[in-house]
Design a protein around this motif. Sequence first.
Motif, PDB file in Angstrom:
ATOM      1  N   TYR A 194     -10.120  -8.942   5.075  1.00 42.15           N
ATOM      2  CA  TYR A 194      -9.793 -10.384   5.125  1.00 42.15           C
ATOM      3  C   TYR A 194      -9.608 -10.422   6.761  1.00 42.15           C
ATOM      4  CZ  TYR A 194      -9.510 -11.280   0.318  1.00 42.15           C
ATOM      5  OH  TYR A 194      -9.852 -11.380  -0.881  1.00 42.15           O
ATOM      6  N   PHE A 212      -5.929  -5.089   4.651  1.00 49.70           N
ATOM      7  CA  PHE A 212      -6.834  -4.665   3.315  1.00 49.70           C
ATOM      8  C   PHE A 212      -8.347  -4.550   3.616  1.00 49.70           C
ATOM      9  CE2 PHE A 212      -9.209  -5.894  -0.247  1.00 49.70           C
ATOM     10  CZ  PHE A 212      -8.578  -4.894  -1.330  1.00 49.70           C
ATOM     11  N   GLN A 246      -3.700  -2.094  -9.909  1.00 58.05           N
ATOM     12  CA  GLN A 246      -2.338  -2.778  -9.529  1.00 58.05           C
ATOM     13  C   GLN A 246      -2.539  -4.009  -8.945  1.00 58.05           C
ATOM     14  OE1 GLN A 246      -0.427   0.398  -7.667  1.00 58.05           O
ATOM     15  NE2 GLN A 246       1.315   0.369  -9.166  1.00 58.05           N
ATOM     16  N   ASN A 247      -1.592  -4.755  -8.765  1.00 55.45           N
ATOM     17  CA  ASN A 247      -1.550  -5.881  -7.977  1.00 55.45           C
ATOM     18  C   ASN A 247      -1.991  -5.558  -6.541  1.00 55.45           C
ATOM     19  OD1 ASN A 247       1.477  -7.143  -9.434  1.00 55.45           O
ATOM     20  ND2 ASN A 247      -0.568  -7.791  -9.937  1.00 55.45           N
ATOM     21  N   GLY A 248      -3.055  -6.561  -5.984  1.00 59.95           N
ATOM     22  CA  GLY A 248      -3.308  -6.100  -4.570  1.00 59.95           C
ATOM     23  C   GLY A 248      -4.293  -5.061  -4.485  1.00 59.95           C
ATOM     24  N   SER A 249      -4.780  -4.574  -5.581  1.00 63.39           N
ATOM     25  CA  SER A 249      -5.880  -3.258  -5.426  1.00 63.39           C
ATOM     26  C   SER A 249      -7.110  -3.792  -4.882  1.00 63.39           C
ATOM     27  CB  SER A 249      -5.984  -2.696  -6.629  1.00 63.39           C
ATOM     28  OG  SER A 249      -6.341  -3.260  -7.686  1.00 63.39           O
ATOM     29  N   GLY A 250      -7.401  -5.069  -5.106  1.00 64.12           N
ATOM     30  CA  GLY A 250      -8.891  -5.687  -4.814  1.00 64.12           C
ATOM     31  C   GLY A 250      -9.569  -6.048  -5.739  1.00 64.12           C
ATOM     32  N   LYS A 251      -8.981  -6.386  -7.036  1.00 65.49           N
ATOM     33  CA  LYS A 251     -10.017  -6.794  -8.204  1.00 65.49           C
ATOM     34  C   LYS A 251     -10.652  -8.259  -7.832  1.00 65.49           C
ATOM     35  CE  LYS A 251      -6.544  -6.414 -10.975  1.00 65.49           C
ATOM     36  NZ  LYS A 251      -5.565  -6.091  -9.979  1.00 65.49           N
ATOM     37  N   SER A 252      -9.653  -9.143  -7.603  1.00 67.69           N
ATOM     38  CA  SER A 252     -10.031 -10.591  -7.276  1.00 67.69           C
ATOM     39  C   SER A 252     -11.091 -10.661  -6.066  1.00 67.69           C
ATOM     40  CB  SER A 252      -8.981 -11.539  -6.842  1.00 67.69           C
ATOM     41  OG  SER A 252      -8.323 -11.653  -8.103  1.00 67.69           O
ATOM     42  N   THR A 253     -10.937  -9.779  -4.946  1.00 68.65           N
ATOM     43  CA  THR A 253     -11.947  -9.754  -3.878  1.00 68.65           C
ATOM     44  C   THR A 253     -13.124  -9.047  -4.344  1.00 68.65           C
ATOM     45  OG1 THR A 253      -9.745  -9.183  -2.479  1.00 68.65           O
ATOM     46  CG2 THR A 253     -12.046  -8.890  -1.449  1.00 68.65           C
ATOM     47  N   GLN A 303      -8.529 -17.272 -10.892  1.00 66.69           N
ATOM     48  CA  GLN A 303      -7.217 -16.651 -11.443  1.00 66.69           C
ATOM     49  C   GLN A 303      -6.327 -17.697 -11.650  1.00 66.69           C
ATOM     50  OE1 GLN A 303      -5.472 -13.248  -9.607  1.00 66.69           O
ATOM     51  NE2 GLN A 303      -3.626 -13.630 -10.700  1.00 66.69           N
ATOM     52  N   HIS A 362      -4.990  -7.077 -17.043  1.00 65.11           N
ATOM     53  CA  HIS A 362      -3.775  -6.275 -16.957  1.00 65.11           C
ATOM     54  C   HIS A 362      -3.228  -5.834 -18.243  1.00 65.11           C
ATOM     55  CE1 HIS A 362      -3.055  -6.441 -12.602  1.00 65.11           C
ATOM     56  NE2 HIS A 362      -3.025  -7.887 -12.522  1.00 65.11           N
TER      57      HIS A 362
HETATM   58  N1  LIG Z   1      -7.067 -14.790   1.783  1.00 66.42           N
HETATM   59  C1  LIG Z   1      -6.857 -13.709   2.099  1.00 66.42           C
HETATM   60  N2  LIG Z   1      -6.152 -13.632   3.332  1.00 66.42           N
HETATM   61  C2  LIG Z   1      -5.592 -12.495   3.552  1.00 66.42           C
HETATM   62  N3  LIG Z   1      -5.585 -11.154   2.772  1.00 66.42           N
HETATM   63  C3  LIG Z   1      -5.780 -11.550   1.342  1.00 66.42           C
HETATM   64  C4  LIG Z   1      -6.152 -12.748   0.961  1.00 66.42           C
HETATM   65  N4  LIG Z   1      -6.380 -12.870  -0.244  1.00 66.42           N
HETATM   66  C5  LIG Z   1      -5.985 -11.486  -0.635  1.00 66.42           C
HETATM   67  N5  LIG Z   1      -5.410 -10.891   0.286  1.00 66.42           N
HETATM   68  C6  LIG Z   1      -4.977  -9.580   0.427  1.00 66.42           C
HETATM   69  O1  LIG Z   1      -5.950  -8.575  -0.069  1.00 66.42           O
HETATM   70  C7  LIG Z   1      -5.535  -7.671  -1.011  1.00 66.42           C
HETATM   71  C8  LIG Z   1      -6.269  -7.522  -2.403  1.00 66.42           C
HETATM   72  O2  LIG Z   1      -5.975  -8.709  -2.970  1.00 66.42           O
HETATM   73  P1  LIG Z   1      -6.648  -9.107  -4.249  1.00 66.42           P
HETATM   74  O3  LIG Z   1      -6.236 -10.618  -4.524  1.00 66.42           O
HETATM   75  O4  LIG Z   1      -8.025  -8.862  -4.252  1.00 66.42           O
HETATM   76  O5  LIG Z   1      -6.094  -8.082  -5.538  1.00 66.42           O
HETATM   77  P2  LIG Z   1      -5.937  -8.176  -6.835  1.00 66.42           P
HETATM   78  O6  LIG Z   1      -6.034  -6.585  -7.276  1.00 66.42           O
HETATM   79  O7  LIG Z   1      -6.926  -9.145  -7.548  1.00 66.42           O
HETATM   80  O8  LIG Z   1      -4.463  -8.448  -7.224  1.00 66.42           O
HETATM   81  P3  LIG Z   1      -3.625  -9.100  -8.508  1.00 66.42           P
HETATM   82  O9  LIG Z   1      -3.549  -8.225  -9.818  1.00 66.42           O
HETATM   83  O10 LIG Z   1      -2.492  -9.449  -7.804  1.00 66.42           O
HETATM   84  O11 LIG Z   1      -4.355 -10.490  -8.715  1.00 66.42           O
HETATM   85  C9  LIG Z   1      -4.016  -7.820  -1.163  1.00 66.42           C
HETATM   86  O12 LIG Z   1      -3.324  -7.166  -0.157  1.00 66.42           O
HETATM   87  C10 LIG Z   1      -4.151  -9.387  -0.849  1.00 66.42           C
HETATM   88  O13 LIG Z   1      -2.816  -9.642  -0.079  1.00 66.42           O
END
Ligand SMILES: Nc1ncnc2c1ncn2[C@@H]1O[C@H](COP(=O)(O)OP(=O)(O)OP(=O)(O)O)[C@@H](O)[C@H]1O
Length: 257
Positions: A12, A17, A36-43, A82, A192
């Motif tokens: 990003y 990250f 975990q939260n923030g592990s990158g799944k949504s990305t 989400q 989760h």
């Molecule tokens: N638009 C953005 N700009 C900058 N950083 C971002 C952005 N979106 C997500 N991140 C960061 O990227 C990392 C991965 O986020 P992501 O949403 O992919 O995690 P996740 O595993 O899906 O988390 P969760 O379980 O909380 O949904 C996190 O550190 C988040 O803060």
Amino acid sequence: MPIEIKNLRYTYPNSTFSLEIPRETFPTGLVCLVGQNGSGKSTLLKLLADLLPADGAVAVNGQKLADYLADRRLSKIAYAFQDPNDQLFNSTVAEELAWSMKQARLPAAEIAARTDKILEEFGLSAFREQNPYDLSLSSKKLLTIASALVLDPEICLLDEPLMSLDYPGRQLVTRLIRRRVARGKSVVMITHDMDWLARECRQVWAMSRGRLLYQGPVAGLFADQDLMEQLGLLPARAWQLSQLLGLKTEILSPDEL
Ligand SMILES: Nc1ncnc2c1ncn2[C@@H]1O[C@H](COP(=O)(O)OP(=O)(O)OP(=O)(O)O)[C@@H](O)[C@H]1O
């Protein structure tokens, strides 16, 4: 339909990250992403949906994602966010459902018929003319999933589809996912909920800090205690109980106890 990833990288802007996946293939059927939260799944899910500009390649059925999507994109891959507020943008529930069908140039009569059917299926008929933003969070969530499924896409990418839903809502979404998988469609979803994962899913991918640490059967993940600790995950409750009872077989759901 298999999704292949090659040297996928994404960072990003203004963030530390980074996601990096060298070479993997999602099998057909249901695959759950955990971590975990923030592990990158949504990305990762957004990269699979071509919603973020990645380095590297995603291919579907041997075709580059962009080529694969070029023709009637919405009937091939659909994505449900989400947070429903990131997705819903039409002024009525019916229009929200009709949007992708209009993009796919379906005839008006078919759009009307499919809208009626999916409103009924999701228990949303009473909200037909309401603004999506006025719905409860659970109804909004159901509407995002209904919108993703309305064109019956080959691949459905669902970001925490069970979140905010009550028991009947979860049952509905579970049934729809099962039905799609039984018809040979692919679903990649984030969850989760380890009890749901253990009961419903055979293939799991686990992420930590933007890297993929495990792909394989759910039992294999639960059995690797060091990895589970590293991932910050607790196994399903039936699995935990079977371990406490010293049972030798791998128990994934209460039915197996
Ligand atoms: N638009 C953005 N700009 C900058 N950083 C971002 C952005 N979106 C997500 N991140 C960061 O990227 C990392 C991965 O986020 P992501 O949403 O992919 O995690 P996740 O595993 O899906 O988390 P969760 O379980 O909380 O949904 C996190 O550190 C988040 O803060």
